[in-house]
Design an enzyme around this catalytic site. Structure first.
Site, short mmCIF file in Angstrom:
data_model
loop_
_atom_site.label_atom_id
_atom_site.label_comp_id
_atom_site.label_asym_id
_atom_site.label_seq_id
_atom_site.Cartn_x
_atom_site.Cartn_y
_atom_site.Cartn_z
N ARG A 133 0.86 -1.27 -0.13
CA ARG A 133 -0.07 0.04 -0.02
C ARG A 133 0.94 1.43 0.06
NH1 ARG A 133 -3.06 1.21 3.75
NH2 ARG A 133 -4.61 2.05 2.62
N CYS A 169 13.91 -5.03 -4.03
CA CYS A 169 14.76 -4.36 -5.05
C CYS A 169 13.85 -3.10 -5.49
CB CYS A 169 15.34 -5.44 -5.69
SG CYS A 169 16.58 -6.40 -5.04
#
Ligand SMILES: *Cc1c(COP(=O)(O)O)cnc(C)c1O
Length: 432
Positions: A327, A358
């Site tokens: 979110r 990443c």
């Protein structure tokens, strides 16, 4: 953000158990639910309807968070459940959830999903579009079955919330538009379907809504539609389903009214609108997801590396992030956090809580003042119970976290932590 009974000896306590004990027993990242909070929010909703003497269903929107144990808690509390996929439906079936308390939603249900829902006799199919009326009609004829249906309409109400999580405005992929007459057309089609029993009308105006105005306007529009259908087509819906979207507190900057108070406002409007027109007050169904699951959830992470860029920022990284809670990266959602093993401490600093994935955007909380932490400390991000685990991914081939239910000092695994073997169990070796 925390109640007094959630802090003991400067430790975060969840459901009667120190968060650090949960982290030690089950590992981190860990999604923890305080089950008593789930129950008490469902009961608070139900109480409002009883006090107003209005027939109701509190239908939990499964997409906020679902698993076997969650459906079992819902069943114990006499809640209904919304499902939006064969997978949610399958989970509810496996949990032994009563199928007559299931509402099947979605703007593109497949024939296979509809067949599954019909053969398990779900309580109601929420019809979303003309294609679906036709498809369901064929499925019912093929299976020689009948079903309850509701029509989802888009009432063209824009509630004040983030654009990505708004669903009730006229330009929406969901439901039949009222203004252009599509809702009337759908009504006529469904009334001519011998195997469909139309029980009500549904709309859902958005999510994380703080203002009551949106719900008031939505309710007025639904009553207008009720009257119009009654006058024009001799059809009166027995149920008005106003959807969910009741906003919750994520940080101290949020000041929502209590979720059940939104419902009181809706019922007050409904009663006034129907009585003034001499219409019978229909049953009211609500579909809260976030307000039931969100505040009950906490995510525990272990602190690892940190990086200080002088004069700019200090990053503290934890063993989770966008894979268990997308979110913040997806729509800038904000959260509060505490150090579970050191809740109140004057020695604080401003940090940015980063994940291990990443992506530079894998930030859980940008700029939070927290007690100075060391590797191994446990950070608890609060109110993560909705749209966290349910949107979790295996990005970077990280395992999704375990989910633990806690209540009255007892804990249990609700969803096991994924293993590396789980990560490749659908993979196949190269053979061509
Ligand atoms: C998402 C959704 C809900 C639940 O919304 P919350 O903001 O989680 O309360 C309810 N009804 C429908 C149709 C939905 O799509």
């Amino acid at each position: 953000m925390l109640d007094d009974n959630e802090i003991q000896d400067n430790q975060l306590i969840i459901g009667g158990i120190p968060a650090t004990d949960l982290a030690a027993e089950y590992g981190t990242a860990l999604q923890v639910y305080d089950v008593s909070k789930i129950r008490s929010q469902i009961r608070a909703f139900q109480r409002v309807f009883k006090e107003n003497d209005i027939e109701y269903a509190v239908s939990y929107a499964s997409k906020a968070f679902a698993c076997l144990a969650m459906y079992q808690v819902l069943a114990q509390e006499d809640a209904h459940a919304d499902v939006v996929s064969g997978g949610e439906l399958y989970t509810a079936i496996q949990a032994g959830f009563p199928m007559d308390h299931v509402s099947f939603h979605g703007n593109n249900k497949s024939r296979a999903e509809l067949e599954m829902a019909i053969s398990h006799h779900v309580g109601v199919i929420m019809l979303d579009n003309f294609y679906e009326i036709q498809l369901l009609s064929e499925v019912l004829a093929d299976l020689d079955e009948t079903t309850n249906v509701m029509l989802r309409v888009s009432p063209a109400v824009s509630a004040h919330t983030h654009e990505f999580i708004q669903t009730g405005q006229q330009d929406s992929k969901f439901g039949f538009d009222i203004i252009t007459g599509q809702a009337d057309e759908a009504l006529q089609q469904v009334l001519n379907e011998p195997n469909m029993n139309l029980i009500g009308v549904h709309s859902h105006i958005g999510s994380q809504i703080f203002e009551t105005d949106g719900f008031k306007i939505e309710t007025e529009k639904l009553v207008n539609l009720m009257q119009h259908w009654h006058d024009e087509f001799g059809f009166t819906p027995q149920i008005i389903n106003v959807g969910g979207g009741f906003g919750i507190k994520y940080t101290d900057d949020d000041h929502p009214i209590r979720p059940e108070d939104f419902v009181q406002q809706i019922l007050t409007t409904l009663r006034a609108e129907t009585e003034s027109r001499g219409l019978a007050t229909p049953a009211v169904w609500i579909e809260p997801g976030r307000s039931i699951a969100g505040p009950a959830g906490t995510t525990l992470y272990t602190v690892g590396s940190s990086k200080t860029i002088p004069e700019i920022r200090k990053y503290v990284a934890v063993d989770g992030g966008m894979g268990d809670n997308i979110r913040p990266a997806l729509y800038g959602a904000e959260y509060d956090a505490v150090v579970a093993n050191d809740v109140h401490d004057d020695n604080t600093e401003l940090i940015t809580l980063a994940g291990k994935y990443c992506e530079s955007g894998d930030i859980l909380i940008k700029d939070i003042e927290l007690p100075v932490v060391q590797p191994g400390d446990i950070i608890a991000v609060l109110a993560t119970g909705a749209y966290g685990y349910s949107m979790a991914s295996n990005y970077n081939r990280n395992e999704r976290p375990a989910v633990v239910f806690v209540e009255n000092g007892k804990s249990q695994i609700a969803i096991e932590r994924e293993t590396y073997a789980d990560l490749i169990h659908l993979d196949r070796n190269l053979t061509i």
